[in-house]
Design a protein around this motif. Sequence first.
Motif, PDB file in Angstrom:
ATOM      1  N   ARG A 232       0.832  -1.211   0.000  1.00  0.00           N
ATOM      2  CA  ARG A 232       0.000   0.000   0.000  1.00  0.00           C
ATOM      3  C   ARG A 232       0.861   1.254   0.000  1.00  0.00           C
ATOM      4  O   ARG A 232       0.608   2.211  -0.758  1.00  0.00           O
ATOM      5  CB  ARG A 232      -0.913  -0.016   1.233  1.00  0.00           C
ATOM      6  N   VAL A 233       1.908   1.268   0.817  1.00  0.00           N
ATOM      7  CA  VAL A 233       2.792   2.439   0.894  1.00  0.00           C
ATOM      8  C   VAL A 233       3.568   2.615  -0.402  1.00  0.00           C
ATOM      9  O   VAL A 233       3.716   3.732  -0.914  1.00  0.00           O
ATOM     10  CB  VAL A 233       3.751   2.306   2.097  1.00  0.00           C
ATOM     11  N   ILE A 234       4.075   1.519  -0.948  1.00  0.00           N
ATOM     12  CA  ILE A 234       4.827   1.600  -2.201  1.00  0.00           C
ATOM     13  C   ILE A 234       3.945   2.150  -3.317  1.00  0.00           C
ATOM     14  O   ILE A 234       4.372   3.009  -4.105  1.00  0.00           O
ATOM     15  CB  ILE A 234       5.395   0.208  -2.570  1.00  0.00           C
ATOM     16  N   GLU A 235       2.712   1.689  -3.387  1.00  0.00           N
ATOM     17  CA  GLU A 235       1.789   2.178  -4.416  1.00  0.00           C
ATOM     18  C   GLU A 235       1.445   3.640  -4.205  1.00  0.00           C
ATOM     19  O   GLU A 235       1.428   4.442  -5.154  1.00  0.00           O
ATOM     20  CB  GLU A 235       0.521   1.325  -4.409  1.00  0.00           C
ATOM     21  N   GLN A 236       1.145   4.016  -2.974  1.00  0.00           N
ATOM     22  CA  GLN A 236       0.759   5.395  -2.683  1.00  0.00           C
ATOM     23  C   GLN A 236       1.878   6.380  -2.995  1.00  0.00           C
ATOM     24  O   GLN A 236       1.619   7.498  -3.440  1.00  0.00           O
ATOM     25  CB  GLN A 236       0.334   5.518  -1.221  1.00  0.00           C
ATOM     26  N   ARG A 237       3.113   5.962  -2.786  1.00  0.00           N
ATOM     27  CA  ARG A 237       4.256   6.851  -3.015  1.00  0.00           C
ATOM     28  C   ARG A 237       4.887   6.664  -4.396  1.00  0.00           C
ATOM     29  O   ARG A 237       5.859   7.339  -4.733  1.00  0.00           O
ATOM     30  CB  ARG A 237       5.312   6.635  -1.920  1.00  0.00           C
ATOM     31  N   GLY A 238       4.322   5.764  -5.193  1.00  0.00           N
ATOM     32  CA  GLY A 238       4.842   5.553  -6.541  1.00  0.00           C
ATOM     33  C   GLY A 238       6.268   5.036  -6.578  1.00  0.00           C
ATOM     34  O   GLY A 238       7.059   5.438  -7.438  1.00  0.00           O
ATOM     35  N   LEU A 239       6.578   4.113  -5.679  1.00  0.00           N
ATOM     36  CA  LEU A 239       7.955   3.622  -5.540  1.00  0.00           C
ATOM     37  C   LEU A 239       8.164   2.247  -6.172  1.00  0.00           C
ATOM     38  O   LEU A 239       9.142   1.572  -5.865  1.00  0.00           O
ATOM     39  CB  LEU A 239       8.321   3.564  -4.046  1.00  0.00           C
ATOM     40  N   GLU A 240       7.271   1.851  -7.063  1.00  0.00           N
ATOM     41  CA  GLU A 240       7.373   0.517  -7.658  1.00  0.00           C
ATOM     42  C   GLU A 240       8.704   0.267  -8.360  1.00  0.00           C
ATOM     43  O   GLU A 240       9.175  -0.874  -8.414  1.00  0.00           O
ATOM     44  CB  GLU A 240       6.234   0.293  -8.667  1.00  0.00           C
ATOM     45  N   ASN A 241       9.315   1.321  -8.896  1.00  0.00           N
ATOM     46  CA  ASN A 241      10.577   1.171  -9.622  1.00  0.00           C
ATOM     47  C   ASN A 241      11.791   1.554  -8.792  1.00  0.00           C
ATOM     48  O   ASN A 241      12.917   1.600  -9.315  1.00  0.00           O
ATOM     49  CB  ASN A 241      10.548   2.022 -10.909  1.00  0.00           C
ATOM     50  N   LYS A 242      11.572   1.804  -7.518  1.00  0.00           N
ATOM     51  CA  LYS A 242      12.684   2.190  -6.650  1.00  0.00           C
ATOM     52  C   LYS A 242      12.856   1.230  -5.480  1.00  0.00           C
ATOM     53  O   LYS A 242      13.982   0.864  -5.123  1.00  0.00           O
ATOM     54  CB  LYS A 242      12.477   3.610  -6.125  1.00  0.00           C
ATOM     55  N   ILE A 243      11.757   0.828  -4.851  1.00  0.00           N
ATOM     56  CA  ILE A 243      11.794  -0.049  -3.682  1.00  0.00           C
ATOM     57  C   ILE A 243      11.314  -1.439  -4.084  1.00  0.00           C
ATOM     58  O   ILE A 243      10.205  -1.600  -4.588  1.00  0.00           O
ATOM     59  CB  ILE A 243      10.912   0.496  -2.540  1.00  0.00           C
ATOM     60  N   MET A 244      12.166  -2.434  -3.864  1.00  0.00           N
ATOM     61  CA  MET A 244      11.813  -3.807  -4.201  1.00  0.00           C
ATOM     62  C   MET A 244      11.250  -4.496  -2.949  1.00  0.00           C
ATOM     63  O   MET A 244      11.890  -4.463  -1.892  1.00  0.00           O
ATOM     64  CB  MET A 244      13.034  -4.579  -4.704  1.00  0.00           C
ATOM     65  N   ALA A 245      10.095  -5.094  -3.080  1.00  0.00           N
ATOM     66  CA  ALA A 245       9.457  -5.730  -1.928  1.00  0.00           C
ATOM     67  C   ALA A 245       8.985  -7.138  -2.285  1.00  0.00           C
ATOM     68  O   ALA A 245       8.453  -7.372  -3.374  1.00  0.00           O
ATOM     69  CB  ALA A 245       8.282  -4.894  -1.442  1.00  0.00           C
TER      70      ALA A 245
END
Length: 322
Positions: A232-245
């Motif tokens: 949810r946090v990754i999506e909200q902050r648009g970090l899909e291409n920066k933070i790998m989870a």
Amino acid sequence: MRKVLVLLAMASILLGATLGFAVYNIAFIVKATDSDFWQYTIVGGKNAEHDLQGLAKVTVYGPPSEADIDLQVSILENVVNTKPDAIVISSTSSEAPSLILDAAYKQGIKIVLIDNFVYDTGYNSFLATNNAVGGAHAADKLVEALKANGTALKGKVGLISAMAGVQVLTDRDAGFTNRLKEIAPDLQVLPTIYTNNDISRSANAAEDLLIAHSDLVGFFADNNHTGIGVARVIEQRGLENKIMAVAYDSDPLEIEALDSGALKALIVQDPHGMGYKGVMFAFMAINGEPLPAYLDTGVYVITKDILEDSMMILDPFSRKKY
């Protein structure tokens, strides 16, 4: 697959050999009713009831949340008082139900443990994932995702865990941490944050780590609720291409996060198999058939590129027979 076929064959033999069509009462106790994962185990258990063709009645019990350990123990105590023929249980705690389960076993109630082991009790069989192996797979997929993204294998990794003191989670986290030390020693796993199996608290924990550590490159979330929170946090902050989870388990929101790229891989157990085989093992134990002390129910690694072909694993609701 061979184990499943052997199990079904043995069950068929028992069906043919059982006289009088006795209906056995099997209590099926899950960790929580608020999670799709445990609903998947219920589908497996009820499918087994269906395949036993009226020879067993499976009754489902469980607290609303995995945090309700005392309530699960109380439910177990009440179930034992009804004197079922067998109990199939996924206990949140490895210690809290020990005395009650052991007393039930000594009374002749068959005990099949699924997912989480319970110490100091008699039992007929234990079916579970090798969670240390699953955690190691999570580390492998995180490193693969970082490499594919062109991210150097250094920096910090957040570890969000549902609860402290739960053996299956401890094994997952240790498997992840130990494997990461082997394959990417310059990645530092931060101290584990426990979120009481709460999605909002898991999201807040992920947010706090992102704010506190500018060199954070990834997350491991060790169950479905923590995985949803991190995604949810990754999506909200648009970090899909920066933070790998990478996360453990699967439910619809985790599957959506895998498809969107917020999660790079899901480490998936076989909850349907746990439930199905758990009930079949209980039926076999009632009929005096030998059982393995432990059965590894397996683990799958699901990434976006095989998502479409993995829905039978990811969505056991599609396998309902009842």
